[in-house]
Enzyme design. Structure first.
Site, short mmCIF file in Angstrom:
data_model
loop_
_atom_site.label_atom_id
_atom_site.label_comp_id
_atom_site.label_asym_id
_atom_site.label_seq_id
_atom_site.Cartn_x
_atom_site.Cartn_y
_atom_site.Cartn_z
N ARG A 1 0.71 -1.30 -0.05
CA ARG A 1 0.02 -0.08 -0.06
C ARG A 1 0.74 1.31 -0.05
NH1 ARG A 1 -3.71 -3.48 2.85
NH2 ARG A 1 -2.54 -2.85 4.76
N GLU B 1 3.84 -12.04 12.51
CA GLU B 1 3.53 -12.70 14.03
C GLU B 1 3.74 -14.39 13.72
OE1 GLU B 1 -0.94 -12.61 16.04
OE2 GLU B 1 -0.74 -11.82 13.97
#
Length: 189
Positions: free
Chosen positions: A76, A113
């Site tokens: 993005r 993560e």
């Protein structure tokens, strides 16, 4: 929940135009996460233009034209990098996820993560000493932005600042960047 604004010198109407186009989705992509969606901002030309103008205005006042390139972060950051570079009259380089760039690259890994990921930039993207601003849509833990700084340092470029539209302040990503200046238009807890 409203964003906080810490930048009094900025055009309040323009900042509001940007803020009202950030949508929140609870429990996406996993329970407990409040996702900040920039899609409505991209759909509205006035809000998108305002976001670019505000970022450019900050960079012009802070670095007085001493920027050589904007580096957009996959993916993005690519939406803001070229427009911001155009507004500043500089070039844009891409920092991509592993395996997306042709030719010789340098890479830096960062933690996700679960596991690790790699960012890459083409070896000839920058010359030593060139002054670069890294842009992404959002700063959370700072892992990706920190890896991008590492990449640019490998090319001996100078990271003059990192910027994003949105900052999730409770995740302390800004602290991860250490002495590298960081700026965001909107801060959410």
């Amino acid at each position: 929940e409203a964003a906080s604004y810490t930048h009094a010198a900025m055009s309040e109407p323009e900042l509001k135009l940007v803020a009202r186009r950030i949508r929140s989705f609870p429990d996406f992509p996993i329970p407990g996460v409040l996702f900040r969606d920039i899609s409505p901002l991209l759909k509205d030309p006035d809000s998108f233009r305002a976001s670019i103008r505000l970022l450019a205005s900050h960079l012009k006042s802070t670095h007085s034209g001493k920027i050589d390139y904007i580096a957009g972060l996959d993916s993005r950051g690519f939406l803001f990098g070229p427009s911001l570079a155009q507004e500043l009259g500089v070039g844009c380089v891409l920092i991509r996820k592993q395996g997306k760039l042709p030719g010789p690259t340098v890479s830096a890994s960062y933690s996700l993560e679960y596991g690790k990921a790699e960012l890459e930039i083409q070896k000839d993207a920058l010359e030593p000493g060139q002054r670069v601003v890294i842009v992404d849509d959002l700063l959370a833990t700072g892992g990706t932005m920190f890896a991008a700084c590492d990449l640019l340092h490998q090319l001996r470029a100078e990271v003059v600042e990192c910027v994003s539209l949105v900052e999730l302040t409770s995740l302390k990503g800004r602290e991860r960047l250490g002495p590298i200046p960081f700026f965001s238009l909107l801060q959410y807890d």
